[in-house]
Design a protein around this motif. Structure first.
Motif, PDB file in Angstrom:
ATOM      1  N   ARG A 130       0.846  -1.188   0.000  1.00  0.00           N
ATOM      2  CA  ARG A 130       0.000   0.000   0.000  1.00  0.00           C
ATOM      3  C   ARG A 130       0.883   1.239   0.000  1.00  0.00           C
ATOM      4  O   ARG A 130       1.781   1.376   0.835  1.00  0.00           O
ATOM      5  CB  ARG A 130      -0.931   0.011   1.214  1.00  0.00           C
ATOM      6  CG  ARG A 130      -1.927   1.162   1.200  1.00  0.00           C
ATOM      7  CD  ARG A 130      -2.979   1.001   2.280  1.00  0.00           C
ATOM      8  NE  ARG A 130      -2.481   1.374   3.604  1.00  0.00           N
ATOM      9  CZ  ARG A 130      -2.211   0.523   4.582  1.00  0.00           C
ATOM     10  NH1 ARG A 130      -2.374  -0.782   4.391  1.00  0.00           N
ATOM     11  NH2 ARG A 130      -1.777   0.950   5.746  1.00  0.00           N
ATOM     12  N   LEU A 131       0.616   2.140  -0.932  1.00  0.00           N
ATOM     13  CA  LEU A 131       1.378   3.375  -1.087  1.00  0.00           C
ATOM     14  C   LEU A 131       0.436   4.548  -0.853  1.00  0.00           C
ATOM     15  O   LEU A 131      -0.606   4.657  -1.507  1.00  0.00           O
ATOM     16  CB  LEU A 131       1.975   3.438  -2.499  1.00  0.00           C
ATOM     17  CG  LEU A 131       2.745   4.700  -2.903  1.00  0.00           C
ATOM     18  CD1 LEU A 131       3.967   4.913  -2.007  1.00  0.00           C
ATOM     19  CD2 LEU A 131       3.166   4.600  -4.371  1.00  0.00           C
ATOM     20  N   THR A 132       0.798   5.424   0.077  1.00  0.00           N
ATOM     21  CA  THR A 132      -0.031   6.573   0.428  1.00  0.00           C
ATOM     22  C   THR A 132       0.764   7.856   0.268  1.00  0.00           C
ATOM     23  O   THR A 132       1.927   7.935   0.662  1.00  0.00           O
ATOM     24  CB  THR A 132      -0.544   6.459   1.873  1.00  0.00           C
ATOM     25  OG1 THR A 132      -1.316   5.267   2.006  1.00  0.00           O
ATOM     26  CG2 THR A 132      -1.417   7.645   2.250  1.00  0.00           C
ATOM     27  N   LEU A 133       0.121   8.859  -0.311  1.00  0.00           N
ATOM     28  CA  LEU A 133       0.722  10.176  -0.508  1.00  0.00           C
ATOM     29  C   LEU A 133      -0.112  11.202   0.243  1.00  0.00           C
ATOM     30  O   LEU A 133      -1.342  11.215   0.120  1.00  0.00           O
ATOM     31  CB  LEU A 133       0.752  10.509  -2.002  1.00  0.00           C
ATOM     32  CG  LEU A 133       1.172  11.924  -2.406  1.00  0.00           C
ATOM     33  CD1 LEU A 133       2.624  12.190  -2.037  1.00  0.00           C
ATOM     34  CD2 LEU A 133       0.958  12.118  -3.912  1.00  0.00           C
ATOM     35  N   ARG A 134       0.551  12.066   1.011  1.00  0.00           N
ATOM     36  CA  ARG A 134      -0.154  13.129   1.734  1.00  0.00           C
ATOM     37  C   ARG A 134       0.478  14.470   1.413  1.00  0.00           C
ATOM     38  O   ARG A 134       1.713  14.618   1.448  1.00  0.00           O
ATOM     39  CB  ARG A 134      -0.129  12.875   3.244  1.00  0.00           C
ATOM     40  CG  ARG A 134      -0.896  13.923   4.061  1.00  0.00           C
ATOM     41  CD  ARG A 134      -1.134  13.445   5.480  1.00  0.00           C
ATOM     42  NE  ARG A 134       0.110  13.306   6.220  1.00  0.00           N
ATOM     43  CZ  ARG A 134       0.630  14.271   7.002  1.00  0.00           C
ATOM     44  NH1 ARG A 134       0.001  15.428   7.122  1.00  0.00           N
ATOM     45  NH2 ARG A 134       1.747  14.058   7.653  1.00  0.00           N
ATOM     46  N   ASN A 135      -0.334  15.441   1.084  1.00  0.00           N
ATOM     47  CA  ASN A 135       0.131  16.796   0.823  1.00  0.00           C
ATOM     48  C   ASN A 135       0.381  17.486   2.161  1.00  0.00           C
ATOM     49  O   ASN A 135      -0.550  17.741   2.922  1.00  0.00           O
ATOM     50  CB  ASN A 135      -0.930  17.552   0.012  1.00  0.00           C
ATOM     51  CG  ASN A 135      -0.494  18.968  -0.351  1.00  0.00           C
ATOM     52  OD1 ASN A 135       0.511  19.477   0.137  1.00  0.00           O
ATOM     53  ND2 ASN A 135      -1.271  19.618  -1.209  1.00  0.00           N
ATOM     54  N   ILE A 136       1.639  17.772   2.483  1.00  0.00           N
ATOM     55  CA  ILE A 136       1.971  18.425   3.757  1.00  0.00           C
ATOM     56  C   ILE A 136       2.323  19.894   3.549  1.00  0.00           C
ATOM     57  O   ILE A 136       2.799  20.560   4.472  1.00  0.00           O
ATOM     58  CB  ILE A 136       3.122  17.700   4.486  1.00  0.00           C
ATOM     59  CG1 ILE A 136       4.393  17.694   3.641  1.00  0.00           C
ATOM     60  CG2 ILE A 136       2.710  16.284   4.856  1.00  0.00           C
ATOM     61  CD1 ILE A 136       5.611  17.143   4.384  1.00  0.00           C
ATOM     62  N   GLY A 137       2.086  20.408   2.337  1.00  0.00           N
ATOM     63  CA  GLY A 137       2.326  21.814   2.060  1.00  0.00           C
ATOM     64  C   GLY A 137       1.098  22.655   2.341  1.00  0.00           C
ATOM     65  O   GLY A 137       0.102  22.190   2.907  1.00  0.00           O
ATOM     66  N   ASP A 138       1.165  23.920   1.928  1.00  0.00           N
ATOM     67  CA  ASP A 138       0.068  24.848   2.192  1.00  0.00           C
ATOM     68  C   ASP A 138      -0.681  25.253   0.936  1.00  0.00           C
ATOM     69  O   ASP A 138      -1.424  26.235   0.932  1.00  0.00           O
ATOM     70  CB  ASP A 138       0.586  26.093   2.929  1.00  0.00           C
ATOM     71  CG  ASP A 138       1.709  26.800   2.182  1.00  0.00           C
ATOM     72  OD1 ASP A 138       2.005  26.412   1.031  1.00  0.00           O
ATOM     73  OD2 ASP A 138       2.284  27.751   2.745  1.00  0.00           O
ATOM     74  N   GLU A 139      -0.484  24.506  -0.166  1.00  0.00           N
ATOM     75  CA  GLU A 139      -1.234  24.757  -1.390  1.00  0.00           C
ATOM     76  C   GLU A 139      -1.471  23.450  -2.123  1.00  0.00           C
ATOM     77  O   GLU A 139      -0.806  22.443  -1.868  1.00  0.00           O
ATOM     78  CB  GLU A 139      -0.483  25.742  -2.290  1.00  0.00           C
ATOM     79  CG  GLU A 139       0.900  25.295  -2.698  1.00  0.00           C
ATOM     80  CD  GLU A 139       1.618  26.338  -3.549  1.00  0.00           C
ATOM     81  OE1 GLU A 139       0.943  27.222  -4.116  1.00  0.00           O
ATOM     82  OE2 GLU A 139       2.848  26.270  -3.648  1.00  0.00           O
ATOM     83  N   ALA A 140      -2.437  23.478  -3.037  1.00  0.00           N
ATOM     84  CA  ALA A 140      -2.769  22.272  -3.799  1.00  0.00           C
ATOM     85  C   ALA A 140      -1.608  21.866  -4.696  1.00  0.00           C
ATOM     86  O   ALA A 140      -0.803  22.706  -5.126  1.00  0.00           O
ATOM     87  CB  ALA A 140      -4.022  22.513  -4.636  1.00  0.00           C
ATOM     88  N   MET A 141      -1.529  20.566  -4.980  1.00  0.00           N
ATOM     89  CA  MET A 141      -0.486  20.060  -5.882  1.00  0.00           C
ATOM     90  C   MET A 141      -1.059  18.949  -6.746  1.00  0.00           C
ATOM     91  O   MET A 141      -2.011  18.274  -6.355  1.00  0.00           O
ATOM     92  CB  MET A 141       0.716  19.546  -5.089  1.00  0.00           C
ATOM     93  CG  MET A 141       0.492  18.241  -4.357  1.00  0.00           C
ATOM     94  SD  MET A 141       2.028  17.597  -3.624  1.00  0.00           S
ATOM     95  CE  MET A 141       1.501  15.944  -3.161  1.00  0.00           C
ATOM     96  N   PRO A 142      -0.492  18.735  -7.935  1.00  0.00           N
ATOM     97  CA  PRO A 142      -0.882  17.562  -8.725  1.00  0.00           C
ATOM     98  C   PRO A 142      -0.335  16.313  -8.057  1.00  0.00           C
ATOM     99  O   PRO A 142       0.691  16.360  -7.369  1.00  0.00           O
ATOM    100  CB  PRO A 142      -0.225  17.820 -10.081  1.00  0.00           C
ATOM    101  CG  PRO A 142       0.940  18.711  -9.777  1.00  0.00           C
ATOM    102  CD  PRO A 142       0.545  19.542  -8.590  1.00  0.00           C
ATOM    103  N   ALA A 143      -1.010  15.190  -8.238  1.00  0.00           N
ATOM    104  CA  ALA A 143      -0.600  13.996  -7.501  1.00  0.00           C
ATOM    105  C   ALA A 143      -0.932  12.731  -8.274  1.00  0.00           C
ATOM    106  O   ALA A 143      -1.993  12.613  -8.879  1.00  0.00           O
ATOM    107  CB  ALA A 143      -1.298  13.947  -6.139  1.00  0.00           C
ATOM    108  N   MET A 259      -4.225  15.969 -14.173  1.00  0.00           N
ATOM    109  CA  MET A 259      -3.907  14.991 -13.143  1.00  0.00           C
ATOM    110  C   MET A 259      -4.637  15.424 -11.873  1.00  0.00           C
ATOM    111  O   MET A 259      -4.896  16.617 -11.679  1.00  0.00           O
ATOM    112  CB  MET A 259      -2.394  14.942 -12.914  1.00  0.00           C
ATOM    113  CG  MET A 259      -1.906  13.723 -12.179  1.00  0.00           C
ATOM    114  SD  MET A 259      -0.132  13.395 -12.459  1.00  0.00           S
ATOM    115  CE  MET A 259       0.638  14.675 -11.491  1.00  0.00           C
ATOM    116  N   GLU A 260      -4.966  14.494 -11.030  1.00  0.00           N
ATOM    117  CA  GLU A 260      -5.705  14.825  -9.813  1.00  0.00           C
ATOM    118  C   GLU A 260      -4.979  15.894  -9.000  1.00  0.00           C
ATOM    119  O   GLU A 260      -3.755  15.870  -8.847  1.00  0.00           O
ATOM    120  CB  GLU A 260      -5.891  13.572  -8.956  1.00  0.00           C
ATOM    121  CG  GLU A 260      -6.669  13.817  -7.680  1.00  0.00           C
ATOM    122  CD  GLU A 260      -6.867  12.571  -6.859  1.00  0.00           C
ATOM    123  OE1 GLU A 260      -7.162  12.710  -5.657  1.00  0.00           O
ATOM    124  OE2 GLU A 260      -6.740  11.463  -7.406  1.00  0.00           O
ATOM    125  N   SER A 261      -5.739  16.823  -8.456  1.00  0.00           N
ATOM    126  CA  SER A 261      -5.201  17.861  -7.586  1.00  0.00           C
ATOM    127  C   SER A 261      -5.482  17.497  -6.139  1.00  0.00           C
ATOM    128  O   SER A 261      -6.599  17.101  -5.789  1.00  0.00           O
ATOM    129  CB  SER A 261      -5.837  19.215  -7.922  1.00  0.00           C
ATOM    130  OG  SER A 261      -5.376  20.224  -7.043  1.00  0.00           O
TER     131      SER A 261
END
Length: 290
Positions: A130-143, A259-261
């Motif tokens: 299982r691979l999980t990605l979490r956005n830990i920044g303060d703005e949206a990103m492509p993922a 790509m998903e944001s």
């Protein structure tokens, strides 16, 4: 790691890779050479925060022009993300499981901070990743996410899976034209894996399942969650081939569908299960994909 007849070895410092996967002593994925530091020689590696290629390492997102480093020799595009060339930290390990993390602060070519996690669990006849990605920044990103496992084919190995469509690629391996899913072989009915031509193409509308049948009768079944795209990499006349469950097509960030944001704090997960049935246990009634 070990559970029953299943054995796996990890290489956290080499892109958080899986270095070996065996069942009753038989290779399910190819085994990395001892002491190798090259993720392209591993059994499998994670794709994060995007999968496959981004054309010329350039795209525009949320009003920002982004330029990524070209990270694959003289190849003209950026490829496979950042995780596969980064060292991962071992958070926990047990006899039959492991948990790795990779934290990126946004100070390199990818301008967004994220944290990725991998969980590996072994069962008597299965590995689950299982691979999980979490956005830990303060703005949206492509993922985007994916796995890049290397299977092995003997002369009589076949592959079976269902998809709606196939993208043909240009000489630089970027997709250029959508065609029928059987244009490079009728995988829905099962077709030989080995061949004298290159396949490096993505299939859309994948149902999340695939079956490999080896000449010795061994059956390997893949099932994925969070991946509607399936990238097949089959070098000419090669024993090694890749079946890559991914969350988007190559260069999706430069295409109209995008790509998903991911918003700050959001998570995205992709899971892959690989199950093995030895020759003397394979049953005909399990051969057909539902």
């Amino acid at each position: 790691m070990k559970a029953g007849a299943v054995e796996a070895a990890l290489a956290p410092a080499v892109g958080g890779s899986l270095a070996a996967l065996r069942f009753a002593g038989t290779e399910i994925l190819r085994t990395a050479p001892a002491s190798s530091a090259d993720p392209l020689q591993m059994a499998s590696f994670p794709l994060v925060p995007y999968a496959n290629r981004i054309a010329h390492g350039r795209f525009r997102f949320a009003g920002r022009d982004v330029r990524l480093p070209l990270n694959f020799g003289d190849h003209p595009h950026s490829i496979h993300g950042i995780g596969w060339t980064s060292a991962w930290h071992v958070e926990a390990v047990a006899q039959d499981s492991a948990h790795l993390t990779h934290r990126y602060d946004g100070d390199g070519g990818w301008p967004w901070a994220y944290e990725a996690q991998q969980h590996f669990t072994l069962f008597d006849d299965t590995i689950e990743m299982r691979l999980t990605l979490r956005n830990i920044g303060d703005e949206a990103m492509p993922a985007g996410l994916g796995f890049h496992p290397y299977f092995q084919a003997d002369e009589d190995s076949s592959l079976q899976f269902q998809a709606d469509r196939l993208w043909l690629a240009a000489a630089d391996l970027l997709p250029v034209r959508e065609v029928a899913a059987d244009a490079l072989g009728d995988w829905s009915a099962g077709a030989p894996v080995r061949g004298d031509g290159l396949i490096d193409n993505v299939y859309g509308g994948w149902n999340g399942s695939a079956i490999i049948r080896r000449g010795d009768g061994t059956r390997i079944e893949l099932s994925a969650s969070g991946a509607s795209w399936f990238h097949v990499y089959r070098p000419p006349l090669s024993r090694d081939f890749c079946l890559e469950p991914v969350s988007h097509m190559p260069d999706a960030v430069n295409r109209p569908e995008g790509m998903e944001s991911m918003e700050p704090g959001a998570e995205k997960t992709l899971s892959l299960r690989i199950a093995f049935t030895p020759a003397d246990e394979a049953l005909p009634q399990r051969d057909k994909i539902a």
